[in-house]
Design an enzyme around this catalytic site. Structure first.
Site, mmCIF file in Angstrom:
data_model
loop_
_atom_site.group_PDB
_atom_site.id
_atom_site.type_symbol
_atom_site.label_atom_id
_atom_site.label_comp_id
_atom_site.label_asym_id
_atom_site.label_seq_id
_atom_site.Cartn_x
_atom_site.Cartn_y
_atom_site.Cartn_z
ATOM 1 N N ASP A 65 -4.963 -3.459 -9.987
ATOM 2 C CA ASP A 65 -3.955 -3.361 -11.045
ATOM 3 C C ASP A 65 -3.770 -1.908 -11.471
ATOM 4 O O ASP A 65 -4.722 -1.250 -11.892
ATOM 5 C CB ASP A 65 -4.397 -4.212 -12.245
ATOM 6 C CG ASP A 65 -3.263 -4.509 -13.213
ATOM 7 O OD1 ASP A 65 -2.448 -3.605 -13.466
ATOM 8 O OD2 ASP A 65 -3.194 -5.637 -13.717
ATOM 9 N N CYS A 112 3.356 -6.091 -14.986
ATOM 10 C CA CYS A 112 2.539 -6.998 -14.198
ATOM 11 C C CYS A 112 3.238 -8.307 -13.850
ATOM 12 O O CYS A 112 3.248 -8.731 -12.699
ATOM 13 C CB CYS A 112 1.242 -7.277 -14.968
ATOM 14 S SG CYS A 112 0.018 -8.176 -14.029
ATOM 15 N N ASP A 133 -0.294 -4.534 -7.959
ATOM 16 C CA ASP A 133 0.923 -5.073 -8.560
ATOM 17 C C ASP A 133 1.939 -3.960 -8.836
ATOM 18 O O ASP A 133 3.108 -4.063 -8.507
ATOM 19 C CB ASP A 133 0.598 -5.875 -9.823
ATOM 20 C CG ASP A 133 -0.245 -5.117 -10.847
ATOM 21 O OD1 ASP A 133 -0.667 -3.979 -10.570
ATOM 22 O OD2 ASP A 133 -0.494 -5.681 -11.939
#
Length: 510
Positions: free
Chosen positions: A13, A53, A318
């Site tokens: 992430d 996200c 992401d």
């Protein structure tokens, strides 16, 4: 290779795409990702389709551009009529396990308003078997407490620096020790699944929260990198000068608070000095190295158990992180720092031997991930998918008709934690931008703001907007036409291949 086929999809992430030693970031200590790059193919120009996200993961796991899936922001629902990677894997006989999160809000037309999933930022996408869910963090904090660690009254204070409150970017270690970090927990959940799945072919989405903020790393990762070794921020001389480029950029320069990125931050992100940005980046790199160490544990387990050569491994993200460039923190707007993400694919088959250790410079997109996985498993790719399999790059046979440009989008309507729509006085459904770019130029089209056009050869930092320059008028018109061609060519088409006829229902392939 045996008939058995496993897939390990590693999704980190907020990891910037160029931050791999293989791509020139020699200051990074990532030996396990380095060996993955040595045995696989690294993609230099891989882009997410949207930020933050929720929409990014919707594109990753449905194979669709945001203009089609329309889960345009965190907290905004994903239409239940769309299939996704997990559902397609189930149709192929897999029980797709998930460690981590997908930040998916369910379709309110199919879900009661009192459902707890409407009270959080997002939940798990339908179809996955969550074997280590992080959406509300209860499982993680419960594990921390079960290990004998006394949780503070505010659970998230484990990410404060040792020694009490600070002022944002800090060289101090987090309160939580490395053995109890969220990165350690994700790895434990992933290994527990692999050890107990029963010997059947498996699919594991192994997600990690890092290097997402808060930018605070446990010891020894907090001190692994020196701030003076970090790349300098790419930004104008002052925040005020930066903000002149565009009203949306001005909003973010003047409104992003450090408190959203440091558990104890003060002031605006645009007020960070170069020294503070350097310290933040050093900590950011430490969080990357922590993930790398834990990935080494997973890779070693696959080798020790004889599964390494039965497993397709994909390492991706992401979205990325501004990291102080253009005086911005987070994933927002239209700059490459938010959209260019890492991608490494290790195809274990002999057909991929000739490409091991190579770098692909062609433009690839996160929507290509789902078709790649389904292709490798010999499963059909749904017509809804806007992407294409990237396996030909692993086999040394790149398609002649592969894309020559990349597209991504951003929706900036008001949410409970950000209100650019109100600040700019725009209608909700006009708070959108779309980008088309190639090696030479970048065109940013806004629904209700003036466009931007950058000459990437002369201005790689994207400081000079050429949209009003007569010398670039014809070129900008060309890229505006590319944008229109893209939207017409990729309009949602799930049912457009079906047709009624005198002979009954017919299905036409693309």
């Amino acid at each position: 290779m045996s008939a058995r086929k496993n897939v390990l999809l590693i999704v980190v992430d907020q990891w910037r795409g160029a931050m791999l030693p293989k791509l020139g970031a020699g200051y990074l200590k990532l030996p396990n990702l380095d060996r993955l790059c040595a045995e696989g193919v690294t993609f230099r120009n891989h882009f997410t389709q949207a930020v933050p996200c929720g929409p990014a993961r919707a594109s990753l796991l449905t194979g669709m551009y945001m203009m089609n899936h329309r889960a345009v922001q965190n907290t905004i629902p994903l239409d239940s009529r769309f299939t996704n990677l997990a559902k397609e894997l189930r149709s192929g006989g897999y029980d797709p396990a998930l460690v981590g999160y997908t930040t998916t809000t369910p379709d309110p037309r199919k879900t009661a308003p009192s459902d707890p999933r409407f009270f959080v930022l997002g939940d798990i996408m339908d179809g996955f078997n969550p074997v280590g869910a992080f959406e509300n963090r209860d499982a993680y904090f419960g594990w921390v407490a079960s290990q004998g660690f006394d949780l503070p009254k505010i659970r998230e204070d484990i990410w404060l620096p040792q020694g009490g409150a600070g002022t944002g970017a800090t060289e101090r270690a987090a309160v939580i020790p490395k053995d109890l970090s969220d990165t350690a927990w994700f790895t434990e959940r992933g290994l527990a699944y692999l050890q107990g799945h029963g010997g059947k072919p498996w699919f594991l989405h192994l997600g990690y929260y890092r290097p997402h903020p808060p930018f605070i790393a446990p010891a020894p990762y907090h001190a692994m990198y020196r701030p003076e070794d970090m790349p300098k921020p790419v930004r104008a001389a002052t925040p005020q000068e930066e903000a002149k480029q565009n009203p949306l950029l001005a909003y973010y320069v003047n409104n992003i608070k450090q408190a959203s990125f440091f558990q104890d931050g003060q002031g605006l992100g645009s007020e960070m000095t170069e020294a503070e940005v350097a310290q933040m980046r050093a900590t950011y790199c430490g969080l990357m190295s922590e993930i790398d160490d834990h990935l080494g544990r997973v890779f070693d387990y696959l080798k020790q158990t004889g599964q390494w050569d039965d497993t397709l491994i994909i390492f991706t993200c992401d979205h990325a992180e501004q990291g102080g460039d253009h005086y911005l923190l987070g994933k927002i707007g239209y700059f490459d720092e938010s959209y260019r993400i890492p991608l490494v694919i290790r195809d274990p088959r002999a057909s991929a031997d000739a490409t091991r250790g190579t770098i692909v410079d062609r433009f690839t997109e996160t929507i290509d991930t789902m078709p790649t996985i389904l292709d490798w498993l010999d499963l059909p790719v749904p017509r809804q998918c806007d992407g294409r399999s990237m396996l030909p790059f692993c086999n040394g046979e790149p398609p002649a008709d592969w894309r020559t440009e990349v597209h991504y989008e951003f929706d900036f309507r008001d949410l409970f934690y950000s209100q650019p729509e109100s600040a700019l006085g725009l209608p909700m459904d006009k708070c959108a931008l779309a980008v088309v770019q190639d090696e030479s130029f970048k065109y940013v089209h806004f629904a209700a703001l003036p466009p931007l056009f950058f000459d990437l050869k002369k201005d790689p930092g994207q400081f000079v907007n050429r949209a009003g320059d007569p010398a670039y008028a014809a070129r900008m018109h060309e890229y505006a036409a590319k944008m229109l061609d893209w939207r017409l060519g990729f309009a949602e088409r799930t049912l457009t291949g079906y047709r009624a006829s005198p002979d009954g229902l017919q299905v036409r392939a693309a």
